[in-house]
Design a protein around this motif. Structure first.
Motif, PDB file in Angstrom:
ATOM      1  N   ASN A  16       0.838  -1.125  -0.320  1.00  0.00           N
ATOM      2  CA  ASN A  16       0.229  -0.112  -0.084  1.00  0.00           C
ATOM      3  C   ASN A  16       0.599   1.009  -0.265  1.00  0.00           C
ATOM      4  N   ASN A  29       2.565   1.360  -3.754  1.00  0.00           N
ATOM      5  CA  ASN A  29       1.676   1.619  -4.329  1.00  0.00           C
ATOM      6  C   ASN A  29       1.039   3.671  -4.771  1.00  0.00           C
ATOM      7  N   HIS A  30       1.257   3.613  -3.077  1.00  0.00           N
ATOM      8  CA  HIS A  30       1.217   5.344  -2.949  1.00  0.00           C
ATOM      9  C   HIS A  30       1.936   6.461  -3.735  1.00  0.00           C
ATOM     10  N   ARG A  44       2.192   5.611  -7.129  1.00  0.00           N
ATOM     11  CA  ARG A  44       0.534   7.052  -7.875  1.00  0.00           C
ATOM     12  C   ARG A  44       0.613   8.961  -7.689  1.00  0.00           C
ATOM     13  N   ASP A  48       0.324  11.541   3.319  1.00  0.00           N
ATOM     14  CA  ASP A  48      -0.562  10.709   3.182  1.00  0.00           C
ATOM     15  C   ASP A  48      -0.994  10.017   3.545  1.00  0.00           C
ATOM     16  N   ASN A  98      -4.649   4.879   8.444  1.00  0.00           N
ATOM     17  CA  ASN A  98      -5.878   5.583   7.861  1.00  0.00           C
ATOM     18  C   ASN A  98      -5.868   4.535   6.061  1.00  0.00           C
ATOM     19  N   ARG A 136      -6.303   3.938   3.378  1.00  0.00           N
ATOM     20  CA  ARG A 136      -5.628   4.130   2.093  1.00  0.00           C
ATOM     21  C   ARG A 136      -4.284   2.826   2.762  1.00  0.00           C
ATOM     22  N   MET A 137      -3.699   3.162   3.604  1.00  0.00           N
ATOM     23  CA  MET A 137      -2.889   2.252   4.207  1.00  0.00           C
ATOM     24  C   MET A 137      -3.018   0.684   4.563  1.00  0.00           C
ATOM     25  N   LYS A 174      -8.755  -3.765   5.252  1.00  0.00           N
ATOM     26  CA  LYS A 174     -10.272  -3.022   5.363  1.00  0.00           C
ATOM     27  C   LYS A 174     -10.761  -2.917   6.062  1.00  0.00           C
ATOM     28  N   MET A 229     -11.136  -5.025  -2.467  1.00  0.00           N
ATOM     29  CA  MET A 229     -10.536  -4.363  -1.486  1.00  0.00           C
ATOM     30  C   MET A 229     -10.007  -6.050  -0.351  1.00  0.00           C
ATOM     31  N   VAL A 255     -13.075   4.067   3.339  1.00  0.00           N
ATOM     32  CA  VAL A 255     -11.190   3.755   3.089  1.00  0.00           C
ATOM     33  C   VAL A 255     -10.698   5.010   2.721  1.00  0.00           C
ATOM     34  N   SER A 256     -11.696   5.992   2.413  1.00  0.00           N
ATOM     35  CA  SER A 256     -11.063   6.649   1.138  1.00  0.00           C
ATOM     36  C   SER A 256     -10.410   8.308   2.164  1.00  0.00           C
TER      37      SER A 256
END
Lengths: 536, 536
Positions: free
Chosen positions: B14, B17-18, B21, B247, B426, B428-429, B433, B461, B525-526
């Motif tokens: 994760n 990947n972020h 991004r 983030d 958070n 995203r990480m 989920k 997820m 998640v967001s």
């Protein structure tokens, strides 16, 4: 060793992520990540240290090295099965010389294919670069099993690099010294190799090449019923491999599953199949799917003493009878005084078989040796209620070569159109999802095109901005890298806010609103045609 | 060397990947993937072969090894700057012994931190495991530049493993022998280090610790204006690093940017900042962001002769005057006959400076040496229209340590609640989920819960099914691994098709329709709270 550039690396990421989706999200495998360097005992246990070797000969003149068995091709049915001296004699008798300079060759020597290094300063320890990712999953079995709350089946996967110091790497991405693997190790009950999801896929027909009888296309249910594939679980992962290959865009008509010949299969494996793809080089192995029995875990148990075992809870507790060693405290107390308990404990841990009929037993405790005569203990039958038993799980292993599949994808996607190449990647795999062009790099068309590009990348997809050359030339550039669609911003965009979107394979175009470009690209990426863009 | 289990590996994915991004999709960097093993000349050029070393001492009794400078801490202001003999003397004068057994120590010796191996059978070549991913991007500069259609700036990134044979690895994930990096190399025009997007972030305030003057919180615009940060581009990537850290969930109040001391900075670097995180170990470096000038590319140009350069097209062609060597064919023809052209060509490639005032010039051509007297050539001024010039780009390098940031994320997310741990990852990480629980593992609640789990995984997820123990106990399990929400299927689900969804941090719950669970989890998640689930 190869470098992947921006397109190759993106393609590889897409392939790996789709595999992760199937195995981790879809089948519930646990992804772990282990080091590349592992200490010697790991590879002593796995057998790589002793047996993972090829034979090579070296030219005495130009010092090039060759696989000895490759030079003996045509001189023997299966030169890889020969011993060093046999192979040396064969090459000698046939007067085989260096293929590049005709120089004389050394006798064949064994060469371990693991890269060796040294860990630590001063008194260092040998370490090896893993020749496969699999061992990391075996040595972590207990952790994975515990994470799964001690239930079978449980599977682990790794995606990563592995290393083999090949004597003669060849054929580009097909035989590399540093390569990428995606491996799964599924740990199952030795006596239960059924698989619940098998029933959902059993009618899938696959092209099989068994090791006896003719090649045939048959359903997985037939293959298991007729014992062509040894069990349901293995058959299911053959199916999943086929699905993965088709999903990423390999041509189903150029895929087949070939069963290993009996003398090709490891002695412990009960069945092994390769998925092969037809390439310009012939049929090449992409994936191996094997039932490896308990071999790997047992090997690590034997070498490390770690109890890499699962516990099977019986439906109801069973009464079992067992011969055990019982210490006679009355006799021992006089002989061993304060040490009696310690010695008695050690004694009672011995298997009854190992002491039966012996007049004296020797025990090493904390570095001291004790001689214990047979009147110090007796062998009794013990009845016990047991709730379950320990067992060494069996392993079903699907092992994928990433670089080979990536290369195959290039060959299977390769088409020609007029005077240029079109790579017909499917949307999910394409390294670039869309080209974005302003008809002219002026009059504000360029800044609208940049906005459109941003809307695509913001949605998580790669878009390539191009404002140079004719639109036809720009289409051709995107076709050559396999982008599934192109978006063009023209003067009509300024008038009514619409852009054209062109499909790579049909070369057809439709107009859509510029705000809907990201949605449209996402639909095309997921496999839809232009008709799915109606209303956008 | 550490193994990451299922949760750790997912967290690492994760994080990577972020980063991808932000850097690849967001900033347009080109991701490439280079081998881990590289041949010796690469590291000869980079300087690692000669200079990437620490000094160690070994205990003569227990054979433990130690970093010599670590043992000298407190005995000197900066022991890392001492030479071998100076450090040896210092340790000797202070009677420093082995910290674990009090044995005598050897004199300090240099130890190169690269892992060495050998590539190929027979006459093999030395290879080294890369100590950083950066070199792969430098040696591929020309390919990356060409992919970008020969325009600056262009950036490349790599995410992958790197290896350093540390003398004393320590502090868990903070100093590993095998570790993960995310590195970006941005190639820029040496005279243009402005950055268009800087204006959008210039008012961001960051905690800076410059190498002169007091620590301060200031905007990036102020920092660049006051020359605290050397240029806009470097400042922008300091911003992007801060954004990335926030983030993924690092605590902004435990982050700072520390400028390297002047004697800490490499001689070629014009500026270098570390992002540090405050941990239980103190402030620890997570990311280094440096303006490395042309050092790296120039080093590879010098050693390999490859022209790792960009071409700058002038706005309009310029007339330039240059001194060049011109062969005098009339004189040379008589002397060199048929070899004249070959020698004249070689002669005209010499820099004018190198022959000026010499009576004779010596040239090596194809292994032969030619003596050429000064009457064979003349030095003339040549006027030329040139459309541009070649230049060696400068490099801005943000280099991230993944394992360190992962560890920091654990510390910064760690909270306690009653008697157990809550990891406040958070969405995203978070490695998982959502937890999905049937209130009871019967009455069909279990099969509905499996359907709900499938709907979440189908949306991409991870969801964890748990039917054992009280609901409170199951919430606690999910809180401990940082899952942002839990879904419970109860008897009301059978009656009206709704389930409860619970938010980890508030522990509040709402009921939603079971068909909407995947959408609800995606919103949480967001980063949305339960209020965002209204209407579901």
């Amino acid at each position: 060793m190869y470098d992947y550039g921006p397109l190759g690396a993106a393609l590889k990421n897409n392939m790996e992520n789709h595999w992760r989706r199937l195995y981790v999200l879809g089948e519930g495998f646990l992804e772990i990540s282990c080091p590349i360097i592992a200490p010697e005992p790991v590879f002593k246990a796995s057998g790589h240290l002793d047996a993972f070797a090829d034979m090579y000969v070296e030219c005495l003149k130009c010092h090039e090295s060759y696989r000895a068995d490759h030079l003996a091709e045509g001189l023997h049915d299966n030169p890889a099965t020969l011993k060093e001296d046999e192979l040396g004699e064969l090459l000698n008798d046939n007067d085989v010389k260096c293929p590049s300079c005709k120089g004389d060759l050394t006798a064949p020597r064994k060469f371990n294919l693991m890269f060796k290094t040294s860990v630590g300063a001063g008194v260092s320890k040998p370490g090896y670069l893993r020749p496969e990712t699999a061992q990391g999953m075996f040595v972590n079995f207990s952790q994975v099993y515990r994470h799964a709350r001690e239930k079978l089946p449980v599977g682990a996967v790794q995606i990563g690099k592995a290393f083999r110091n090949e004597i003669s790497p060849r054929q580009g991405l097909l035989r590399l010294r540093e390569f990428h693997q995606m491996e799964a190790e599924l740990f199952v009950h030795p006596e239960n190799k059924s698989w619940p999801r098998f029933s959902a896929v059993k009618d899938t027909k696959l092209p099989l090449v068994p090791n006896s009888g003719p090649p045939r296309v048959m359903t997985l249910a037939e293959a298991v019923d007729q014992n062509v594939i040894v069990n349901e679980t293995l058959a299911y992962f053959i199916y999943l491999t086929y699905k993965y290959a088709c999903d990423i865009g390999l041509d189903p008509s150029r895929l087949r599953f070939r069963q290993h010949e009996k003398d090709e299969m490891a002695h412990y494996a009960s069945d092994c199949w390769d998925m092969e793809a037809e390439l310009s080089f012939g049929w090449i192995e992409m994936v191996g799917i094997a039932d490896r029995g308990c071999y790997d875990l047992q090997a690590h148990i034997n070498h490390s003493g770690s109890e890499l075992m699962a516990f099977e809870l019986f439906d109801e507790a069973k009464e079992v009878e067992e011969e055990v060693v019982r210490a006679r405290f009355d006799v021992m107390g006089k002989l061993f005084k304060g040490e009696t308990k310690k010695i008695a404990d050690a004694l009672s841990k011995l298997p009854a078989e190992s002491v039966k009929g012996k007049a004296e037993v020797s025990l090493d405790i904390d570095g001291q040796t004790y001689k214990i005569s047979s009147d110090c203990f007796e062998i009794i039958m013990r009845k016990e209620k047991v709730s379950g038993r320990k067992l060494v799980p069996h392993v079903i292993e699907p092992s994928y070569g990433v670089d080979r599949m990536l290369y195959s994808l290039l060959e299977h996607s390769y088409t020609k159109k007029d005077d240029y190449i079109v790579l017909r990647f499917n949307g999910r795999m394409a390294p670039v999802k869309a080209g974005v062009f302003p008809l002219m790099a002026r009059d504000g068309l360029d800044s609208i095109a940049v906005e459109v590009q941003d809307s695509i990348t913001f949605a998580g997809m790669t878009a390539y901005y191009d404002d140079s050359g004719s639109i036809g030339r720009r289409y051709a550039r995107m076709d050559e890298i396999g982008a599934p669609c192109c978006v063009t911003v023209d003067y009509e965009t300024k008038a009514n806010g619409t852009v054209t979107i062109r499909d790579r394979d049909s070369a057809n175009q439709v107009r859509i609103k510029k705000e809907n470009v990201a949605v449209a690209v996402a639909r095309i990426v997921s496999g839809a045609g232009l008709e799915a863009l109606e209303g956008l």
